[in-house]
Design a protein around this motif. Structure first.
Motif, PDB file in Angstrom:
ATOM      1  N   GLY A 174       0.935  -1.094   0.193  1.00  0.00           N
ATOM      2  CA  GLY A 174      -0.002  -0.226   0.062  1.00  0.00           C
ATOM      3  C   GLY A 174       0.842   1.051   0.238  1.00  0.00           C
ATOM      4  O   GLY A 174       0.498   2.315  -1.085  1.00  0.00           O
ATOM      5  N   GLU A 175       1.813   1.185   0.980  1.00  0.00           N
ATOM      6  CA  GLU A 175       2.652   2.593   0.949  1.00  0.00           C
ATOM      7  C   GLU A 175       3.606   2.585  -0.319  1.00  0.00           C
ATOM      8  O   GLU A 175       3.861   3.661  -0.806  1.00  0.00           O
ATOM      9  N   MET A 176       3.723   1.312  -1.064  1.00  0.00           N
ATOM     10  CA  MET A 176       4.648   1.438  -2.059  1.00  0.00           C
ATOM     11  C   MET A 176       3.952   2.203  -3.423  1.00  0.00           C
ATOM     12  O   MET A 176       4.330   2.954  -4.043  1.00  0.00           O
ATOM     13  N   SER A 177       2.746   1.602  -3.441  1.00  0.00           N
ATOM     14  CA  SER A 177       1.713   2.360  -4.392  1.00  0.00           C
ATOM     15  C   SER A 177       1.194   3.711  -4.293  1.00  0.00           C
ATOM     16  O   SER A 177       1.404   4.297  -5.451  1.00  0.00           O
ATOM     17  N   HIS A 178       1.320   3.926  -2.825  1.00  0.00           N
ATOM     18  CA  HIS A 178       0.912   5.455  -3.014  1.00  0.00           C
ATOM     19  C   HIS A 178       2.250   6.430  -3.301  1.00  0.00           C
ATOM     20  O   HIS A 178       1.832   7.297  -3.903  1.00  0.00           O
ATOM     21  N   LEU A 179       3.418   5.752  -2.837  1.00  0.00           N
ATOM     22  CA  LEU A 179       4.495   6.492  -3.421  1.00  0.00           C
ATOM     23  C   LEU A 179       4.598   6.760  -5.230  1.00  0.00           C
ATOM     24  O   LEU A 179       4.644   7.680  -5.527  1.00  0.00           O
ATOM     25  N   VAL A 180       4.251   5.719  -5.789  1.00  0.00           N
ATOM     26  CA  VAL A 180       3.983   5.640  -7.157  1.00  0.00           C
ATOM     27  C   VAL A 180       3.049   6.362  -7.483  1.00  0.00           C
ATOM     28  O   VAL A 180       3.186   7.333  -8.635  1.00  0.00           O
ATOM     29  N   LEU A 181       1.783   6.228  -6.986  1.00  0.00           N
ATOM     30  CA  LEU A 181       0.668   7.325  -7.530  1.00  0.00           C
ATOM     31  C   LEU A 181       0.877   8.675  -7.240  1.00  0.00           C
ATOM     32  O   LEU A 181       0.532   9.434  -8.103  1.00  0.00           O
ATOM     33  N   THR A 182       1.325   8.901  -6.131  1.00  0.00           N
ATOM     34  CA  THR A 182       1.708  10.444  -5.870  1.00  0.00           C
ATOM     35  C   THR A 182       2.718  11.070  -6.875  1.00  0.00           C
ATOM     36  O   THR A 182       2.725  12.162  -7.138  1.00  0.00           O
ATOM     37  N   ALA A 183       3.601   9.919  -7.478  1.00  0.00           N
ATOM     38  CA  ALA A 183       4.322  10.440  -8.549  1.00  0.00           C
ATOM     39  C   ALA A 183       3.763  10.583 -10.023  1.00  0.00           C
ATOM     40  O   ALA A 183       4.319  10.915 -11.131  1.00  0.00           O
ATOM     41  N   GLY A 184       2.216  10.211 -10.025  1.00  0.00           N
ATOM     42  CA  GLY A 184       1.590  10.257 -11.330  1.00  0.00           C
ATOM     43  C   GLY A 184       1.950   9.233 -12.145  1.00  0.00           C
ATOM     44  O   GLY A 184       1.735   9.257 -13.400  1.00  0.00           O
ATOM     45  N   LYS A 185       2.369   8.008 -11.385  1.00  0.00           N
ATOM     46  CA  LYS A 185       2.574   6.710 -12.260  1.00  0.00           C
ATOM     47  C   LYS A 185       1.669   5.589 -11.800  1.00  0.00           C
ATOM     48  O   LYS A 185       0.886   5.843 -10.717  1.00  0.00           O
ATOM     49  N   VAL A 186       1.726   4.640 -12.649  1.00  0.00           N
ATOM     50  CA  VAL A 186       1.006   3.412 -12.300  1.00  0.00           C
ATOM     51  C   VAL A 186       1.533   2.441 -11.750  1.00  0.00           C
ATOM     52  O   VAL A 186       2.692   2.011 -12.263  1.00  0.00           O
ATOM     53  N   PRO A 187       1.265   2.006 -10.584  1.00  0.00           N
ATOM     54  CA  PRO A 187       2.035   0.690  -9.873  1.00  0.00           C
ATOM     55  C   PRO A 187       1.350  -0.607 -10.480  1.00  0.00           C
ATOM     56  O   PRO A 187       0.035  -0.916 -10.371  1.00  0.00           O
ATOM     57  N   VAL A 188       2.457  -1.266 -10.730  1.00  0.00           N
ATOM     58  CA  VAL A 188       2.111  -2.745 -11.428  1.00  0.00           C
ATOM     59  C   VAL A 188       2.602  -3.712 -10.676  1.00  0.00           C
ATOM     60  O   VAL A 188       3.958  -3.711 -10.542  1.00  0.00           O
ATOM     61  N   VAL A 189       2.003  -4.780 -10.038  1.00  0.00           N
ATOM     62  CA  VAL A 189       2.739  -5.939  -9.151  1.00  0.00           C
ATOM     63  C   VAL A 189       2.726  -7.147 -10.151  1.00  0.00           C
ATOM     64  O   VAL A 189       1.797  -7.481 -10.668  1.00  0.00           O
ATOM     65  N   ASN A 190       4.055  -7.640  -9.778  1.00  0.00           N
ATOM     66  CA  ASN A 190       4.376  -8.856 -10.525  1.00  0.00           C
ATOM     67  C   ASN A 190       3.875  -9.979  -9.462  1.00  0.00           C
ATOM     68  O   ASN A 190       4.687 -10.221  -8.453  1.00  0.00           O
ATOM     69  N   ILE A 191       2.606 -10.556  -9.424  1.00  0.00           N
ATOM     70  CA  ILE A 191       2.099 -11.244  -8.286  1.00  0.00           C
ATOM     71  C   ILE A 191       2.961 -12.726  -8.324  1.00  0.00           C
ATOM     72  O   ILE A 191       3.031 -13.175  -7.201  1.00  0.00           O
ATOM     73  N   ASP A 192       3.665 -13.043  -9.006  1.00  0.00           N
ATOM     74  CA  ASP A 192       4.346 -14.293  -9.073  1.00  0.00           C
ATOM     75  C   ASP A 192       5.651 -14.084  -8.094  1.00  0.00           C
ATOM     76  O   ASP A 192       6.187 -15.023  -7.586  1.00  0.00           O
ATOM     77  N   LEU A 193       6.111 -12.826  -8.141  1.00  0.00           N
ATOM     78  CA  LEU A 193       7.296 -12.538  -7.268  1.00  0.00           C
ATOM     79  C   LEU A 193       7.108 -11.905  -5.940  1.00  0.00           C
ATOM     80  O   LEU A 193       8.055 -11.794  -5.011  1.00  0.00           O
ATOM     81  N   ALA A 194       5.859 -11.257  -5.726  1.00  0.00           N
ATOM     82  CA  ALA A 194       5.333 -10.686  -4.517  1.00  0.00           C
ATOM     83  C   ALA A 194       5.230 -11.714  -3.159  1.00  0.00           C
ATOM     84  O   ALA A 194       4.738 -12.982  -3.698  1.00  0.00           O
ATOM     85  N   ALA A 195       5.779 -11.503  -2.157  1.00  0.00           N
ATOM     86  CA  ALA A 195       5.801 -12.355  -1.031  1.00  0.00           C
ATOM     87  C   ALA A 195       4.362 -12.477  -0.328  1.00  0.00           C
ATOM     88  O   ALA A 195       3.564 -11.380  -0.105  1.00  0.00           O
ATOM     89  N   GLY A 196       3.866 -13.637   0.033  1.00  0.00           N
ATOM     90  CA  GLY A 196       2.855 -13.719   0.667  1.00  0.00           C
ATOM     91  C   GLY A 196       1.771 -13.665   0.214  1.00  0.00           C
ATOM     92  O   GLY A 196       0.467 -13.459   0.886  1.00  0.00           O
ATOM     93  N   LEU A 197       1.374 -13.862  -1.242  1.00  0.00           N
ATOM     94  CA  LEU A 197       0.124 -13.307  -1.824  1.00  0.00           C
ATOM     95  C   LEU A 197      -0.020 -14.701  -2.692  1.00  0.00           C
ATOM     96  O   LEU A 197       1.035 -15.090  -3.453  1.00  0.00           O
ATOM     97  N   ALA A 198      -1.188 -15.394  -2.608  1.00  0.00           N
ATOM     98  CA  ALA A 198      -1.591 -16.211  -3.714  1.00  0.00           C
ATOM     99  C   ALA A 198      -2.110 -16.003  -4.921  1.00  0.00           C
ATOM    100  O   ALA A 198      -2.063 -14.586  -5.012  1.00  0.00           O
ATOM    101  N   ARG A 199      -1.860 -16.619  -5.764  1.00  0.00           N
ATOM    102  CA  ARG A 199      -2.543 -16.204  -7.086  1.00  0.00           C
ATOM    103  C   ARG A 199      -3.954 -16.413  -7.398  1.00  0.00           C
ATOM    104  O   ARG A 199      -4.553 -17.217  -8.328  1.00  0.00           O
TER     105      ARG A 199
END
Length: 219
Positions: free
Chosen positions: A76-101
């Motif tokens: 959430g904090e990472m996304s906020h940082l990117v959004l505040t800069a006017g950019k789109v956050p995209v998560v590679n869910i295969d590499l994110a920790a602790g999240l199922a697909r």
């Protein structure tokens, strides 16, 4: 909705409040077009592998930032940082920790203002589309068999963009891809070391190139 789309055309981003019902409002072709517009403004996509590189990623000239890492409590904090800069956050869910697909994981990311999902698997991409997020299919193009398999997989699920790895193999798919999916954006990723390689890929017809080397992001 027209106002929301206008913000996208001008390089703006959607916030969490705009996600509800987005899939019903934006047809697949239109969503793909919106991602194409963002990619057209993003020759190099910063592919962030560790938190110490986040600050460099938001200084990049493009409109998209990849997260190739992330704990659930930090996204959430990472996304906020990117959004505040006017950019789109995209998560590679295969590499994110602790999240199922699965759908629950995508719902979790939606509520952290993530705006796109990248994966080699169709299940999280379908879920992403149901929530109105951009769906970026990643595929490894190691030989001619893999090329044919990648094209067949698109018949089952057409994403909003296709990312081909390793990057320098991406132009090999363009001729056949354009015959069947002429408007599908193609991203090249992996094993990029120089700006010259990026220039060669763009000249060959690749839409954007993702790179994890922060020294390439400001080009």
């Amino acid at each position: 909705m027209a106002n929301h789309l206008e913000r996208r055309r001008n390089g703006g981003v959607l916030t969490q409040d705009h996600f509800a019902g987005l899939e019903r409002q934006m047809p697949a072709q239109q969503r793909q077009h919106q991602l194409s517009l963002l990619l057209d403004q993003t020759r190099i996509i910063p592919a962030v592998r560790a938190p110490q590189f986040l600050s460099q990623s938001v200084k990049s000239p493009g409109k998209i930032v990849y997260f190739l890492f992330g704990e659930p409590e930090d996204i959430g904090e990472m996304s906020h940082l990117v959004l505040t800069a006017g950019k789109v956050p995209v998560v590679n869910i295969d590499l994110a920790a602790g999240l199922a697909r699965d759908e629950a994981a995508i719902s979790f990311l939606v509520h952290r203002q993530v705006q796109g999902i990248a994966s080699t698997h169709p299940e999280p991409l379908r879920a992403a589309r149901n929530f109105g997020l951009f769906a970026i299919k990643r595929t490894f193009l190691l030989d001619s068999v893999a090329l044919d398999s990648a094209l067949r997989s698109l018949d089952q699920f057409e994403p909003d963009a296709l990312e081909v790895l390793p990057a320098m193999s991406a132009p090999r798919i363009l001729d056949k891809l354009r015959q069947r999916y002429p408007d599908l954006p193609v991203i090249a990723g992996g094993l990029i070391k120089t700006l010259r390689e990026i220039e060669e890929l763009v000249q060959a017809g690749i839409t954007s190139v993702s790179a994890s080397d922060y020294r390439l992001w400001i080009a």
